[in-house]
Design an enzyme around this catalytic site. Sequence first.
Site, PDB file in Angstrom:
ATOM      1  N   LYS A  43     -11.989  -5.334  12.492  1.00  0.00           N
ATOM      2  CA  LYS A  43     -12.803  -4.405  11.695  1.00  0.00           C
ATOM      3  C   LYS A  43     -14.173  -4.209  12.341  1.00  0.00           C
ATOM      4  CE  LYS A  43     -10.188  -5.745   7.631  1.00  0.00           C
ATOM      5  NZ  LYS A  43     -10.025  -6.782   6.598  1.00  0.00           N
ATOM      6  N   LYS A  71      -5.623  -1.500  11.051  1.00  0.00           N
ATOM      7  CA  LYS A  71      -6.824  -1.941  11.801  1.00  0.00           C
ATOM      8  C   LYS A  71      -6.470  -2.545  13.155  1.00  0.00           C
ATOM      9  CE  LYS A  71      -6.097  -5.855   9.105  1.00  0.00           C
ATOM     10  NZ  LYS A  71      -5.780  -6.048   7.758  1.00  0.00           N
ATOM     11  N   VAL A  76       0.841  -1.203   0.000  1.00  0.00           N
ATOM     12  CA  VAL A  76       0.000   0.000   0.000  1.00  0.00           C
ATOM     13  C   VAL A  76       0.875   1.251   0.000  1.00  0.00           C
ATOM     14  CG1 VAL A  76      -1.851   1.248   1.179  1.00  0.00           C
ATOM     15  CG2 VAL A  76      -1.824  -1.250   1.264  1.00  0.00           C
TER      16      VAL A  76
HETATM   17  N1  HSE Z   1      -6.352 -10.300   4.878  1.00  0.00           N
HETATM   18  C1  HSE Z   1      -7.324  -9.278   4.638  1.00  0.00           C
HETATM   19  C2  HSE Z   1      -8.390  -9.861   3.705  1.00  0.00           C
HETATM   20  C3  HSE Z   1      -6.669  -8.071   4.032  1.00  0.00           C
HETATM   21  O1  HSE Z   1      -8.274 -11.001   3.257  1.00  0.00           O
HETATM   22  O2  HSE Z   1      -9.359  -9.170   3.447  1.00  0.00           O
HETATM   23  C4  HSE Z   1      -7.374  -6.802   4.349  1.00  0.00           C
HETATM   24  O3  HSE Z   1      -7.473  -6.545   5.719  1.00  0.00           O
END
Ligand code: HSE
Length: 454
Positions: free
Chosen positions: A217, A117, A28
């Site tokens: 999340k 996160k 990113v």
């Molecule tokens: N490992 C996470 C996924 C990446 O598979 O969505 C994003 O947080």
Amino acid sequence: MTRPNDRNHPQMIEYRNVRVALLGAGSVGSQVARLLLEHGDELASRAGAGLELVGIAVRDTEAERDVDLPKDLFTTDAESLILGADIVVELIGGIEPARTLVLQALQSGADVVTGNKALLATHGPELFAAAEQVGAQLYYEAAVAGAIPIIRPLHDSLAGDRIVRIMGIVNGTTNFILDLMDRKGATFEDALATATELGYAEADPTADVEGYDAAQKAAILASLAFHTSVPLAAVHREGITAITIDQVRAARKAGYVVKILATAERLTDEDGREGVSARVYPALVPESHPLASVHGAKNAVFVEAEAAGDLMFYGAGAGGVETASAVLGDLVSAARRHVIGGPGVAESTQADLPVFPIGTVRTRYQITLHVADAPGVLSTVAGVLAKHGVSVETVEQTSALQTDAPGADRTGATATLVIGTHLARESDLADTVVALRNEDVVAEITSVLRVAGA
Ligand code: HSE
């Protein structure tokens, strides 16, 4: 850069560039740096100030990167870089050194943009307090569901509404696995191997398949939606490792798709107290629900609000350049704020609602069990549910013995019962399952899945 029409300063004012420090140049971070350098002029005109990338702090300046970036931008001295920045973009991930560096940045008065996160879910209150103390602001659109705008809609667009429930497919790896099981008949193990081959799942996929990533999340979404600090430890979590291909097939036959959902919900307990619940588990999503058609590694967040009704946010939940889009959006917002001046908007936790344990939640179960195919068995099973205050909505029985011919020997015959319940308290449903296991007529309980929604 000049800014016209300032009511207090009618003359054109010269604005210096906003200095941006980037921490981390992974998939990113390197895309953020590239886009910042390539689209600098366009971003500057949107932000009202030039965005000057003053440096990129990394552990190893010689490491190979996804993107070719000017060598002189790299440094290993993150602390000095932070001190000379107006906005710090943290894309290191994990808790340390990210936490210490973000705190240092905020304490120095810089705004911070993060996609972290894990950091927010575990240290959010500490970071928001540090920001508020100096009037800085913490932006985190990239922390949940990658490219999908969901933080700002909850933070701003829906600030005048009351969120009732959020159900999110917020982990692409597990959605990819469940989708492959559903559409191609793959086993969990094969689907996981494919997810790993394609680079969706990490070498150690525990955080994804056990629901830890989704739980982080869920904590972030629940805190934001209900103006309450929801700690990660209060998020109930179940992963998908025990989901079988039989469950996925049976779900389809019954008109459902199995999805792992992060749910954040406003609810009232038995004493009439209002509170919230945050939980992650695989659930049966009706085929007609918009979340049922989220395929592959895509993410989606379904929001139910009192006035706005149902809303759905869909898109890429991961990926370097996709997530960089969310980071750059925050960066432009932070730069605009910098130009306008004034303190940042503090994170609102004023509702301070209690976070209820999973037992308080009211949900519907679908229980599949093998039972003896003999007189009175159905009433025994129904009696167990009734005793625990759980009301049966549907029952479907399939006999293992394929003949009803007169005189056929039914000794030892078994049947499969699929019981759908009405809404009931999780604690009552859990007790019901334990009690059913203890009944002699119940040979095996092969599946217990919640049905999504109310
Ligand atoms: N490992 C996470 C996924 C990446 O598979 O969505 C994003 O947080």
